[in-house]
Each structure stands twice: as C-alpha cells, then as structure tokens.
Design a protein around this motif. Structure first.
Motif, short mmCIF file in Angstrom:
data_model
loop_
_atom_site.label_atom_id
_atom_site.label_comp_id
_atom_site.label_asym_id
_atom_site.label_seq_id
_atom_site.Cartn_x
_atom_site.Cartn_y
_atom_site.Cartn_z
N ARG A 190 0.83 -1.20 0.00
CA ARG A 190 0.00 0.00 0.00
C ARG A 190 0.87 1.25 0.00
O ARG A 190 0.59 2.22 -0.72
CB ARG A 190 -0.93 -0.02 1.21
CG ARG A 190 -1.94 1.12 1.24
CD ARG A 190 -2.86 0.98 2.44
NE ARG A 190 -3.57 -0.30 2.40
CZ ARG A 190 -4.30 -0.76 3.41
NH1 ARG A 190 -4.40 -0.08 4.53
NH2 ARG A 190 -4.93 -1.91 3.30
N LEU A 191 1.94 1.24 0.80
CA LEU A 191 2.87 2.37 0.81
C LEU A 191 3.55 2.51 -0.55
O LEU A 191 3.71 3.62 -1.07
CB LEU A 191 3.91 2.17 1.91
CG LEU A 191 5.05 3.20 1.98
CD1 LEU A 191 4.50 4.61 2.19
CD2 LEU A 191 6.03 2.84 3.10
N GLY A 192 3.95 1.37 -1.15
CA GLY A 192 4.57 1.41 -2.47
C GLY A 192 3.64 2.01 -3.51
O GLY A 192 4.06 2.82 -4.35
N PHE A 193 2.37 1.63 -3.49
CA PHE A 193 1.39 2.17 -4.44
C PHE A 193 1.17 3.67 -4.21
O PHE A 193 0.99 4.44 -5.17
CB PHE A 193 0.07 1.43 -4.33
CG PHE A 193 0.13 -0.01 -4.77
CD1 PHE A 193 0.98 -0.41 -5.78
CD2 PHE A 193 -0.66 -0.97 -4.16
CE1 PHE A 193 1.05 -1.73 -6.19
CE2 PHE A 193 -0.60 -2.30 -4.55
CZ PHE A 193 0.25 -2.68 -5.57
N TYR A 194 1.19 4.08 -2.95
CA TYR A 194 1.02 5.49 -2.61
C TYR A 194 2.13 6.33 -3.25
O TYR A 194 1.87 7.39 -3.84
CB TYR A 194 1.02 5.65 -1.09
CG TYR A 194 1.02 7.08 -0.60
CD1 TYR A 194 -0.17 7.77 -0.44
CD2 TYR A 194 2.22 7.73 -0.28
CE1 TYR A 194 -0.18 9.09 0.03
CE2 TYR A 194 2.22 9.04 0.19
CZ TYR A 194 1.02 9.71 0.34
OH TYR A 194 1.01 11.01 0.79
N ILE A 195 3.37 5.85 -3.13
CA ILE A 195 4.51 6.58 -3.71
C ILE A 195 4.43 6.58 -5.22
O ILE A 195 4.68 7.59 -5.88
CB ILE A 195 5.83 5.97 -3.21
CG1 ILE A 195 5.95 6.17 -1.70
CG2 ILE A 195 7.03 6.59 -3.93
CD1 ILE A 195 7.11 5.43 -1.06
N ASP A 196 4.06 5.44 -5.80
CA ASP A 196 3.92 5.35 -7.25
C ASP A 196 2.88 6.33 -7.76
O ASP A 196 3.12 7.05 -8.75
CB ASP A 196 3.55 3.91 -7.63
CG ASP A 196 3.67 3.67 -9.12
OD1 ASP A 196 4.80 3.42 -9.59
OD2 ASP A 196 2.64 3.72 -9.83
N ASP A 197 1.73 6.39 -7.09
CA ASP A 197 0.67 7.31 -7.51
C ASP A 197 1.13 8.75 -7.38
O ASP A 197 0.83 9.59 -8.26
CB ASP A 197 -0.59 7.09 -6.66
CG ASP A 197 -1.28 5.77 -6.95
OD1 ASP A 197 -1.00 5.17 -8.01
OD2 ASP A 197 -2.11 5.34 -6.12
N PHE A 198 1.85 9.06 -6.30
CA PHE A 198 2.35 10.42 -6.13
C PHE A 198 3.26 10.81 -7.30
O PHE A 198 3.13 11.90 -7.88
CB PHE A 198 3.12 10.54 -4.81
CG PHE A 198 3.89 11.84 -4.70
CD1 PHE A 198 3.27 12.99 -4.23
CD2 PHE A 198 5.22 11.92 -5.09
CE1 PHE A 198 3.96 14.19 -4.15
CE2 PHE A 198 5.92 13.11 -5.01
CZ PHE A 198 5.29 14.25 -4.54
N LEU A 199 4.20 9.94 -7.64
CA LEU A 199 5.16 10.28 -8.69
C LEU A 199 4.48 10.44 -10.03
O LEU A 199 4.85 11.31 -10.84
CB LEU A 199 6.25 9.20 -8.76
CG LEU A 199 7.16 9.11 -7.53
CD1 LEU A 199 8.11 7.93 -7.67
CD2 LEU A 199 7.95 10.40 -7.33
N ARG A 200 3.48 9.63 -10.31
CA ARG A 200 2.78 9.73 -11.59
C ARG A 200 1.99 11.04 -11.72
O ARG A 200 1.74 11.50 -12.83
CB ARG A 200 1.85 8.53 -11.78
CG ARG A 200 2.62 7.22 -12.00
CD ARG A 200 1.72 6.06 -12.36
NE ARG A 200 2.49 4.84 -12.51
CZ ARG A 200 3.18 4.50 -13.59
NH1 ARG A 200 3.18 5.33 -14.63
NH2 ARG A 200 3.85 3.38 -13.65
N GLU A 201 1.64 11.63 -10.59
CA GLU A 201 0.90 12.90 -10.61
C GLU A 201 1.80 14.10 -10.35
O GLU A 201 1.36 15.25 -10.50
CB GLU A 201 -0.22 12.86 -9.57
CG GLU A 201 -1.28 11.80 -9.82
CD GLU A 201 -2.02 12.02 -11.13
OE1 GLU A 201 -2.27 13.20 -11.47
OE2 GLU A 201 -2.34 11.03 -11.82
N SER A 202 3.05 13.86 -9.96
CA SER A 202 3.94 14.93 -9.53
C SER A 202 4.49 15.73 -10.72
O SER A 202 5.16 15.17 -11.60
CB SER A 202 5.11 14.35 -8.73
OG SER A 202 6.13 15.30 -8.54
N SER A 203 4.23 17.02 -10.73
CA SER A 203 4.78 17.86 -11.80
C SER A 203 6.30 17.94 -11.70
O SER A 203 6.99 18.05 -12.71
CB SER A 203 4.15 19.26 -11.74
OG SER A 203 4.41 19.88 -10.49
N GLU A 204 6.82 17.87 -10.47
CA GLU A 204 8.27 17.91 -10.27
C GLU A 204 8.94 16.66 -10.85
O GLU A 204 9.96 16.76 -11.55
CB GLU A 204 8.61 18.05 -8.78
CG GLU A 204 8.21 19.37 -8.16
CD GLU A 204 6.75 19.42 -7.75
OE1 GLU A 204 6.31 20.49 -7.28
OE2 GLU A 204 6.03 18.40 -7.89
#
Length: 247
Positions: free
Chosen positions: A66-80
């Motif tokens: 779940r933590l891994g998916f959270y980070i993955d989702d963040f990066l896919r949406e991260s403009s940075e």
C-alpha cells in the motif's frame, strides 16, 4: 541541470487498521448509490510525514504494498517528477542502458560518466533510500567509488538489501535514509514505465560524499531468506536505520 524536489510525504501518508465490510454495509452502500467499500477503517495505525519515520515504519512492516502504491501514484501525478524525467534523454545513454539490462556485465566507470554527462543535480533536502549493508560508524565519512543505486521508495530499497540472500549472509540489514545537502554529484532519473521502472530508481554518479549522522536498531528479528538447493532458509537478523547526509 538542476532537478526539482520530489517529496511523496509532503502530504502525510496514513496507514489504518481495517476490517472487511459486512454484507449489510455493502448492501447499504449499493442502496445509497455509493461504491462498495473495499474495507472499513477502524483506527489510525501510522501517519508519516518524514522519511526517517517512513524508513522505520518500513523495517517494522517488512513489506507494505500500500505504501509502495502510494509513492507510485504520487510520482505519476507529480509535476516535479515529470519535469525531472523530461530533462533526461529520450533513450537511456549507452552505458546506463547496459547498467539496467546487463548488470553486472557493464563498465561502472563509463556508467558514472554517462550520469555526469546526462544527469542533473538533486536539490538540497532531497531524500532517497538505499538498502544493503554499510559498515560505517556514526560521524564517519566515505566517498563512493561506483554508481550508487537509490530509490524514492523504502520498500524497494529493503527488497534490494535482502536480494539473493545478501542480508542473510551478512547477518544484518541496513536501510539508509539519505538527505542530499547541496550535492556536487549528479544523478539520473528513470522512467516509471521503463525497464525495472517499479524500482523508482535514481542512480547517482561515483564520488558522492556520505556522512553517517545516525544509526538506530529498529528490530532484532527482521526475517531474511536464502535459497539452498530446493530448500529455502530463513533467519531473523537485526535491522538498522542509517541516516546519511550526502554531497
């Protein structure tokens, strides 16, 4: 080239104790025209807003998709992250490509040269994770003489530290939390959809100066494994969280 800061925990990650929904709760959701719940939250297990706490949580959890998916989702949406990735070549340079596909049959010196030529400088305050075994004491400094593989995800780092029985053989596992402090060493960002993109990897050129500022025993019974013929072996080992400043 200067990269932008990537912080998946700028919004704290929340982990909840949960249970499965009852039949009545699923029927109620359907009656209200709502999506059926996958789970029912009971109590807050952890709220993580900094990388040190995330690393400690990961060593205690051992695995947490779940933590891994959270980070993955963040990066896919991260403009940075998107901007940093856009600054990389469309195709990986020759020796970085060899590193990804042929390791360890690659020239690490040339890999490092590719990173220096095509990579960028991470910002002050960027945090990275690295798993393995680092025999160094608090206050000591060492300089890397080969490219250093790091990840934006602690679960990936822990898995790499235990890969092929490495932690089993060493008798310890270390999760390093690395804070960049105005680094002079460049790094290379990999696409999440490329080869081994699930590793959320940043590869740093050799010459990175690392100072150990903290070492904490998190647990004494981290489960490690090693294959011995057809019989898998298991052994609990101490798990340490190492905190580095890097430049």
């Amino acid at each position: 080239m200067n990269f932008l800061l990537m912080n998946p925990f700028s919004t704290p990650y929340e982990e909840w104790n949960e249970r499965n929904p009852t039949h009545e709760e699923m029927l109620e959701a359907i009656g209200l025209g709502q999506p059926m719940p996958d789970s029912i939250k009971l109590s807050l297990k952890a709220k993580l807003s900094n990388h040190r706490d995330v690393g400690e949580f990961m060593l205690n959890e051992v695995a947490n998709n779940r933590l891994g998916f959270y980070i993955d989702d963040f990066l896919r949406e991260s403009s940075e992250f998107k901007a940093n990735l856009a600054a990389m070549p469309t195709e990986d340079p020759e020796h970085i490509y060899a590193y990804k596909h042929l390791y360890p049959s690659c020239d690490l010196e040339l890999v490092s040269e590719d990173i220096s030529s095509f990579g960028g400088l991470l910002p002050d305050g960027q945090f990275l994770f690295h798993g393995g075994y680092l025999p160094i004491g608090v206050g000591q400094v060492f300089v890397t003489d080969r490219p250093l593989s790091t990840s934006l995800c602690p679960q990936v780092a822990v898995r790499n530290g235990d890969w092929h029985g490495k932690a089993f053989d060493r008798g310890e596992i270390h999760l390093a939390v690395i804070r960049m402090t105005n680094p002079r060493t460049k790094s290379y960002v990999f696409d999440l959809d490329g080869e081994l993109g699930n590793e959320k990897e940043l590869l740093l050129a050799s010459g990175l100066k690392l100072t150990l500022v903290g070492k904490t025993l998190i647990r004494e019974d981290f489960p490690t494994y090693k294959t011995n013929g057809l019989s898998p072996l298991e052994k609990p080992v101490p798990a340490y969280l190492l905190e580095f400043e890097a430049e």
